[in-house]
Design an enzyme around this catalytic site. Sequence first.
Site, PDB file in Angstrom:
ATOM      1  N   GLY A  11       0.839  -1.195   0.000  1.00 60.49           N
ATOM      2  CA  GLY A  11       0.000   0.000   0.000  1.00 60.49           C
ATOM      3  C   GLY A  11       0.872   1.242   0.000  1.00 60.49           C
ATOM      4  O   GLY A  11       2.033   1.187   0.380  1.00 60.49           O
ATOM      5  N   ARG A  75      -1.058  -6.492  -4.401  1.00 60.49           N
ATOM      6  CA  ARG A  75      -1.352  -7.880  -4.722  1.00 60.49           C
ATOM      7  C   ARG A  75      -0.284  -8.436  -5.674  1.00 60.49           C
ATOM      8  O   ARG A  75      -0.500  -9.381  -6.375  1.00 60.49           O
ATOM      9  CB  ARG A  75      -2.747  -7.998  -5.334  1.00 60.49           C
ATOM     10  N   ASP A 116       6.056  -4.906   5.504  1.00 59.13           N
ATOM     11  CA  ASP A 116       6.369  -6.283   5.847  1.00 59.13           C
ATOM     12  C   ASP A 116       6.276  -7.267   4.655  1.00 59.13           C
ATOM     13  O   ASP A 116       7.235  -7.989   4.356  1.00 59.13           O
ATOM     14  CB  ASP A 116       5.376  -6.669   6.956  1.00 59.13           C
ATOM     15  N   THR A 138       5.651   2.117   6.138  1.00 60.27           N
ATOM     16  CA  THR A 138       4.302   1.707   6.550  1.00 60.27           C
ATOM     17  C   THR A 138       3.720   2.725   7.518  1.00 60.27           C
ATOM     18  O   THR A 138       4.423   3.234   8.393  1.00 60.27           O
ATOM     19  CB  THR A 138       4.277   0.327   7.237  1.00 60.27           C
ATOM     20  N   ASP A 140       1.585   1.757   9.567  1.00 57.60           N
ATOM     21  CA  ASP A 140       1.273   0.950  10.764  1.00 57.60           C
ATOM     22  C   ASP A 140       2.430   0.901  11.762  1.00 57.60           C
ATOM     23  O   ASP A 140       2.244   0.520  12.910  1.00 57.60           O
ATOM     24  CB  ASP A 140       0.929  -0.487  10.361  1.00 57.60           C
ATOM     25  N   ARG A 184      -3.465  -2.639  11.231  1.00 57.37           N
ATOM     26  CA  ARG A 184      -3.393  -4.119  11.155  1.00 57.37           C
ATOM     27  C   ARG A 184      -3.253  -4.728  12.555  1.00 57.37           C
ATOM     28  O   ARG A 184      -4.034  -4.416  13.427  1.00 57.37           O
ATOM     29  CB  ARG A 184      -2.254  -4.555  10.228  1.00 57.37           C
TER      30      ARG A 184
HETATM   31  O1  F6P Z   1      -0.726  -1.539   5.968  1.00 54.48           O
HETATM   32  C1  F6P Z   1      -1.303  -0.311   5.727  1.00 54.48           C
HETATM   33  C2  F6P Z   1      -2.802  -0.400   5.758  1.00 54.48           C
HETATM   34  O2  F6P Z   1      -3.320   0.897   5.549  1.00 54.48           O
HETATM   35  C3  F6P Z   1      -3.386  -1.036   7.019  1.00 54.48           C
HETATM   36  O3  F6P Z   1      -3.373  -0.165   8.121  1.00 54.48           O
HETATM   37  C4  F6P Z   1      -4.751  -1.433   6.532  1.00 54.48           C
HETATM   38  O4  F6P Z   1      -5.276  -2.510   7.280  1.00 54.48           O
HETATM   39  C5  F6P Z   1      -4.502  -1.854   5.112  1.00 54.48           C
HETATM   40  O5  F6P Z   1      -3.285  -1.228   4.714  1.00 54.48           O
HETATM   41  C6  F6P Z   1      -5.581  -1.455   4.145  1.00 54.48           C
HETATM   42  O6  F6P Z   1      -5.276  -1.992   2.912  1.00 54.48           O
HETATM   43  P1  F6P Z   1      -5.973  -1.571   1.561  1.00 54.48           P
HETATM   44  O7  F6P Z   1      -5.376  -0.260   1.123  1.00 54.48           O
HETATM   45  O8  F6P Z   1      -5.649  -2.654   0.618  1.00 54.48           O
HETATM   46  O9  F6P Z   1      -7.435  -1.411   1.836  1.00 54.48           O
END
Ligand code: F6P
Length: 355
Positions: A11, A75, A116, A138, A140, A184
Amino acid sequence: MKTIGILTGGGDAPGLNAVIRAVVKTAYGVYGCEVIGIRQGFEGFLSSDGTTPLTVDSVRGILPRGGTILGAANRGNPFARKVVREGIEIIEDASEEVVKRIDEWGLDCLIVVGGDGTLRISLELFEKGCPVIGIPKTIDNDVGGTDVSFGYDTAVAIATEAIDRLHTTAESHHRVMVLELMGRQAGFIALEAGLAGGADAILIPEIPFSFESVFAKIRAREKSERHFSIIVVAEGAYPAGGDQIFQVKSNRLGGIGHLVAERIESETGIETRVTVLGHLQRGGSPTAYDRWLATRFGAAAVRLADQSAYGRMVVLRGTEIQDLTLMDALAEPKIINLDNDAVRTTRDLGISLGD
Ligand code: F6P
């Protein structure tokens, strides 16, 4: 060293463009080498137009911009790539293609900026002989080995501003406001923003919570004439004896805020509202801190490339940029250490952690 490749995987996070800019400027300015940008994470290796030359001109003006000029794909695991063959979706290992392209394109080093998941892919590529260097990204803050990843500070700033804004409306209406934040399996964003914003309860995945304890906090505030409460809930938080909540379609974490709000309203009778801050935490311009950290990470990664220090990742320890092996960095996911000062301070200030 003649050519460096760079990709941004997983992301997005505020500060990715600052890293790209720092890599390009250091690579050209100090080492006189070229930089090739790989588009959409590792997918760029597997498509016909997956690269773009990066020059000092092409990175001009991107320092304060959110997102990534290279695109990101969470992905895009080349070791387990989804492809459709004769109308059927199958998983294929395309990692050999990536190894081949790195060689064909003459990349002396591939700088991978990711969280990660992306860094784990980089480690596997390194084990296959690829000259990889990692940079942790990240919101997170859950990548091991580094005190902080860039993107996190911006997310905390946005979440704190949201809490400030919820405070004024909560107080006006005598309501409970529940704010669901990302993170997460780690509660870093919730804990830090909750503390910075003066939340009344902070629920994090590291401490399974009891609804009763949250109700008790709200009732105690009511009793002392504080007719509103702010409850910060990390998306990975869950009640003791219960489970984390995932969205049905996407199978992503999310929804615990609504459950907490419903239970609060039905149990206390106080009007309760929910805000899910979502991707606002990831979008937009990085804070000064994230620009500073991302820039230092980018320059340090190029220095590592010059030393052929592959299989390593740049990290922040205290105030110093250091590096360690990807293997060590990824040994354990980083979550909040419950003995740390921030947790203790939260309790000292009378903020409920739901236990
Ligand atoms: O890892 C970053 C993050 O924003 C998390 O905090 C969250 O759970 C996830 O990615 C959301 O992913 P996506 O952008 O695929 O909805």
